[in-house]
Design a protein around this motif. Structure first.
Motif, mmCIF file in Angstrom:
data_model
loop_
_atom_site.group_PDB
_atom_site.id
_atom_site.type_symbol
_atom_site.label_atom_id
_atom_site.label_comp_id
_atom_site.label_asym_id
_atom_site.label_seq_id
_atom_site.Cartn_x
_atom_site.Cartn_y
_atom_site.Cartn_z
ATOM 1 N N GLY A 212 0.781 -1.225 0.000
ATOM 2 C CA GLY A 212 0.000 0.000 0.000
ATOM 3 C C GLY A 212 0.812 1.272 0.000
ATOM 4 O O GLY A 212 0.249 2.361 -0.093
ATOM 5 N N MET A 213 2.127 1.174 0.082
ATOM 6 C CA MET A 213 2.935 2.388 0.160
ATOM 7 C C MET A 213 3.094 3.054 -1.198
ATOM 8 O O MET A 213 3.198 4.279 -1.292
ATOM 9 N N VAL A 214 3.137 2.254 -2.266
ATOM 10 C CA VAL A 214 3.425 2.772 -3.600
ATOM 11 C C VAL A 214 2.233 2.550 -4.516
ATOM 12 O O VAL A 214 1.696 1.439 -4.602
ATOM 13 N N GLY A 215 1.805 3.621 -5.203
ATOM 14 C CA GLY A 215 0.798 3.528 -6.242
ATOM 15 C C GLY A 215 1.461 3.709 -7.594
ATOM 16 O O GLY A 215 2.460 4.422 -7.712
ATOM 17 N N PHE A 216 0.907 3.073 -8.630
ATOM 18 C CA PHE A 216 1.562 3.080 -9.940
ATOM 19 C C PHE A 216 0.540 3.302 -11.041
ATOM 20 O O PHE A 216 -0.488 2.619 -11.106
ATOM 21 N N GLN B 189 -16.338 1.640 -9.922
ATOM 22 C CA GLN B 189 -15.917 0.239 -9.841
ATOM 23 C C GLN B 189 -14.462 0.067 -10.279
ATOM 24 O O GLN B 189 -13.729 -0.745 -9.712
ATOM 25 N N VAL B 190 -14.051 0.832 -11.285
ATOM 26 C CA VAL B 190 -12.650 0.786 -11.719
ATOM 27 C C VAL B 190 -11.740 1.252 -10.591
ATOM 28 O O VAL B 190 -10.733 0.615 -10.271
ATOM 29 N N ALA C 201 -6.850 7.722 -10.388
ATOM 30 C CA ALA C 201 -7.640 7.587 -9.162
ATOM 31 C C ALA C 201 -7.551 6.169 -8.613
ATOM 32 O O ALA C 201 -7.496 5.963 -7.399
ATOM 33 N N ARG C 202 -7.532 5.183 -9.495
ATOM 34 C CA ARG C 202 -7.376 3.792 -9.042
ATOM 35 C C ARG C 202 -6.057 3.614 -8.294
ATOM 36 O O ARG C 202 -5.993 2.924 -7.266
#
Length: 262
Positions: free
Chosen positions: A82-86, A103-104, A158-159
């Motif tokens: 959960g630390m990194v979003g890509f 939902q996406v 946003a996802r």
């Protein structure tokens, strides 16, 4: 919030099995800092981002996340969950699939949900906040395939934000965006910085670096320069990095001449 770097690379190299990769990386990203990763196609920008995610082997140097560190430079290091979003350069998501924007974006919560738990109040709140952050709150129930290309790109951002990451990796997020979506994405990065989220963004857009980034890292197979935007984005550095390649700077096209002996 800790003042420790969210991500630190010391002499790091990421190398594919065939030998291609990027080396000599010395990068430190503070909380709320935006770093522009700039270089021509094939320079190793995507390799660096995938290396941070653990998708390309680290073959030299030392990498650490926040306060967690490895016992030795050779020990594999992975970001905490959960630390990194890509946001990848291209996402495999069928625009014709009957799924709406909400939902996406909820897909970004699946890792924390696990296999047998339905989304709860905190998950729905995180999804709503992510959608509002990218400026698509009015389209939350809109079928994803009905969104414009730029809106879909912001929905995928946003996802990535739905997991509430401390570090966000963006791989060429401005490719193909019209001015309205480009401006919206720039505003999003600014809001994330204000909230303490760190951003590492791969881009060819030098104007973007000047507008929202604090630091620039120039790479072309290896790190060529790193530091504050105004100090790094000099004509000499750009010539070295983009030899013979057209690059955008100040909304104009700068043709970088080749160098003898290169």
């Amino acid at each position: 919030m800790t003042d420790s770097p969210v991500l630190r690379l010391d002499g790091v190299a990421f190398t594919y099995a065939g030998g291609a990769g990027v080396s000599g990386l010395d990068v430190s990203i503070a909380p709320g800092e935006a770093v522009a990763l700039i270089g021509p196609n094939g320079a190793g920008k995507s390799t660096l981002l995938k290396g941070v995610l653990g998708l390309v082997p680290q073959t030299a140097g030392h990498m650490s996340f926040a306060d967690a560190d490895a016992a030795a430079a050779q020990r594999p290091v992975h970001a905490p969950d959960g630390m990194v979003g890509f946001l990848p350069q291209s996402a495999e998501l069928d625009a014709d699939f009957p799924i709406n924007l909400e939902q996406v974006v909820m897909q970004g919560r699946y890792r924390s949900l696990g296999l047998f738990r339905w989304p709860g109040r905190a998950d729905r709140a995180a999804v709503r906040d992510a959608i509002e952050t990218v400026g698509l709150g009015a389209l939350v129930k809109r079928r994803f395939g009905e969104l414009s290309g730029g809106q879909r790109q912001r929905g995928l951002l946003a996802r990535a934000l739905a997991s509430e990451p401390r570090l966000l990796l963006l791989d060429e997020p401005f490719n193909g965006l019209d001015q309205a979506n480009r401006d919206a994405l720039i505003d999003t990065i600014r809001r994330l910085k204000q909230r303490g989220v760190s951003v590492l963004v791969s881009t060819h857009d030098l104007e973007l670096a000047r507008l929202v980034c604090d630091t620039v890292v120039l790479v072309n197979g290896t790190q060529l320069a790193s530091g504050p935007v105004d100090e790094v984005l000099t004509l000499g550095n750009v010539q070295e990095c983009f030899e013979g390649v057209e690059v955008e700077i100040d909304e104009h096209t700068l043709v970088v001449p080749g160098h003898e002996g290169h």
